[in-house]
Design an enzyme around this catalytic site. Structure first.
Site, PDB file in Angstrom:
ATOM      1  N   SER A  60       8.967  17.833   1.370  1.00 59.83           N
ATOM      2  CA  SER A  60       7.538  17.971   1.081  1.00 59.83           C
ATOM      3  C   SER A  60       7.162  19.272   0.392  1.00 59.83           C
ATOM      4  CB  SER A  60       6.728  17.811   2.371  1.00 59.83           C
ATOM      5  OG  SER A  60       6.747  16.468   2.777  1.00 59.83           O
ATOM      6  N   TYR A 299       1.381  32.381   2.897  1.00 64.98           N
ATOM      7  CA  TYR A 299       1.338  30.989   2.444  1.00 64.98           C
ATOM      8  C   TYR A 299       2.707  30.357   2.631  1.00 64.98           C
ATOM      9  CZ  TYR A 299      -3.031  32.572   0.520  1.00 64.98           C
ATOM     10  OH  TYR A 299      -4.288  33.104   0.400  1.00 64.98           O
ATOM     11  N   ASP A 302       6.802  23.752   3.177  1.00 70.43           N
ATOM     12  CA  ASP A 302       8.014  23.303   3.859  1.00 70.43           C
ATOM     13  C   ASP A 302       8.338  21.874   3.452  1.00 70.43           C
ATOM     14  OD1 ASP A 302       7.954  25.704   5.169  1.00 70.43           O
ATOM     15  OD2 ASP A 302       7.408  24.886   7.124  1.00 70.43           O
ATOM     16  N   GLY A 303       9.544  21.457   3.784  1.00 73.86           N
ATOM     17  CA  GLY A 303       9.906  20.074   3.516  1.00 73.86           C
ATOM     18  C   GLY A 303      11.113  19.643   4.298  1.00 73.86           C
ATOM     19  N   GLY A 307      17.918  14.800   6.833  1.00 71.03           N
ATOM     20  CA  GLY A 307      19.142  15.577   6.878  1.00 71.03           C
ATOM     21  C   GLY A 307      19.146  16.842   6.057  1.00 71.03           C
TER      22      GLY A 307
END
Length: 458
Positions: A60, A299, A302-303, A307
């Site tokens: 993401s 700021y 993340d993602g 896995g």
């Protein structure tokens, strides 16, 4: 730059073993200078070592890239953030008439549109985002338009991508290359799995038990539907190039202007509150999470794929950004320990600890007890002996693969009347946080955890 790379590499090696993560690539941008290093292996079976040129799935974090491309349209005067989506996609329709007529790009960018991810199977072809928009005519509202924050994993940013496609007359993958990757001089960043150089790619891993250790994920890539919200692959160096744009008023490291300084200000200052402020941050901006680290604004983006995981923190007050890409996890404990090692060396602010429970609180369990769910996810809040408990109900196939029971029960430790800590039930988990809130009718209407909102269903 005052970073003891050798010491931090040794510490990361220890932490990788402790958390069952095969590798991590880490990059630091500080006052215009970059330091990168990588530790571990791309694949636990081949044992090929990672390098700083290894490409990882960013999950993401992709949303921040897509937001930058969309803000270029804003700079060009082609779209406005507060105009209805229907202005740019005349056929845009969901089940709720108000959302159909009034949902805006801004509400897609910071996840307040409330539209359920009910887009069916749009396939893997070039028309995937067009089909997603066409297939949501019956999509219900998880919450009323603009009522709260509730993360949209795929749909919201697919709608933004479709606006980009219609304007540019190209598929989203080509839009991203022509608007961002090529102008920034990025040669290792791609948006579609068929563009990835597999000889440089890390393999994702899952941990089902500490005894077994990391195993290769059964899902190599997310479906193409997740593209604008989750399918970019990159290196730490090129993730830091994106951070450079945000730290330098829209300018890339090669001097190319990507967005205006005004668009960067809009991305960082247009915000909505996040019901659960502790795990990531108290506010959400346009493609960015807003964190409060001991009074300093940081700021984040993340993602996670199945896995692989990505973390980026941007500290404007210190002119610093830190990126970490891994092929295992996600483990918040690992990220916090690694980043705090780097931040301490730099002499900057560090990541705050989670809050402690408030043992003096007296809560009425009846206000919280109930079932909160979305398609594929179900939480049950119950009470026993004056305490509150949260039960996560897993899909039986998922539970079998992960070697977990299909019902996992956690104690809820109150921090306030709406916020709770969720302590782990085994060594393979970290403490989580949850918000149970909106008592308009006397009982809570929503449960918010891991950025996602779940309405009460019973």
């Amino acid at each position: 730059m005052t970073i003891d790379v050798r010491r931090i590499q040794a510490r990361v090696t220890e932490l990788l073993a402790e958390y069952g993560i095969p590798s991590a690539a880490i990059g630091v941008l500080h006052d215009g200078e970059i330091v990168e290093f990588a530790v571990g292996v791309k694949n636990v079976e081949t044992r090929e070592p990672v390098t700083t040129d290894t490409v990882y799935q960013c999950g993401s974090m992709t949303k921040t890239w897509t937001a930058l491309a969309f803000m270029q349209l804003v700079d060009e005067g082609k779209v406005e953030l507060d105009e209805p989506v229907r202005t740019y996609l005349p056929g845009f329709t969901v089940a709720d008439p108000e959302a159909s007529a009034k949902a805006t790009p801004r509400q897609m960018l910071y996840h307040t549109n409330g539209i359920e991810e009910a887009y069916g199977d749009p396939g893997e072809d070039d028309d995937v985002y067009e089909r997603m928009v066409e297939d949501i005519a019956d999509a219900p509202q998880v919450f009323p338009l603009g009522h709260t924050h509730g993360y949209s994993a795929a749909l919201g940013y697919a709608i933004l991508a479709r606006i980009l496609e219609v304007h540019d007359g190209k598929r989203w993958d080509d839009v991203m290359r022509e608007r961002l990757f090529d102008p920034m001089g990025l040669t290792s960043t791609s948006s579609w799995r068929e563009q990835v150089d597999e000889t440089r790619a890390a393999t994702g891993h899952l941990v089902r038990s500490p005894e077994e250790g990391p195993v290769i994920t059964p899902v190599d890539y997310l479906p193409r539907a997740f593209g604008p919200g989750g399918n970019i692959t990159s290196t730490t160096g090129e993730v830091l190039a994106m951070a450079h744009v945000l730290l330098n008023e829209g300018t890339a490291p090669n001097g190319q202007r990507i967005v205006s300084a005004g668009s960067v200000r809009e991305m960082t200052r247009s915000r909505v509150p996040v019901p659960d402020p502790y795990m990531f941050g108290p506010e959400w901006a346009l493609g960015l999470i807003v964190c409060d680290w001991h009074g300093e604004t940081v700021y984040a983006t993340d993602g996670s794929t199945i896995g692989q995981n990505a973390r980026l923190r941007i500290l404007p007050d210190s002119n610093t950004a830190i990126a970490m890409l891994t092929n295992g996890g996600p483990r918040e404990g690992f990220y916090r320990k690694v980043f705090n090692e780097v931040l301490t060396d730099l002499g900057t602010v560090t990541i705050p600890d989670l809050p402690t429970p408030d043992a003096t609180l007296t809560l009425d369990p009846a206000r919280y007890v109930g079932v909160y769910e979305r398609p594929g996810t179900r939480y049950e809040v119950s009470t026993e002996g004056g305490k509150l408990y949260l039960t996560l109900v897993l899909d039986p196939m998922q539970a079998e693969f992960l070697q977990k029971p299909d019902r996992i029960r956690y104690e809820l430790l109150p921090v306030s009347g709406t916020h709770f800590l969720v302590p782990p039930v085994n060594s393979g988990e970290d403490t989580q946080t949850v918000a149970i809130y909106d008592f308009t009718d006397g009982t809570a209407r929503y449960l918010h955890t891991n950025c996602r909102v779940h309405p009460r269903s019973g």
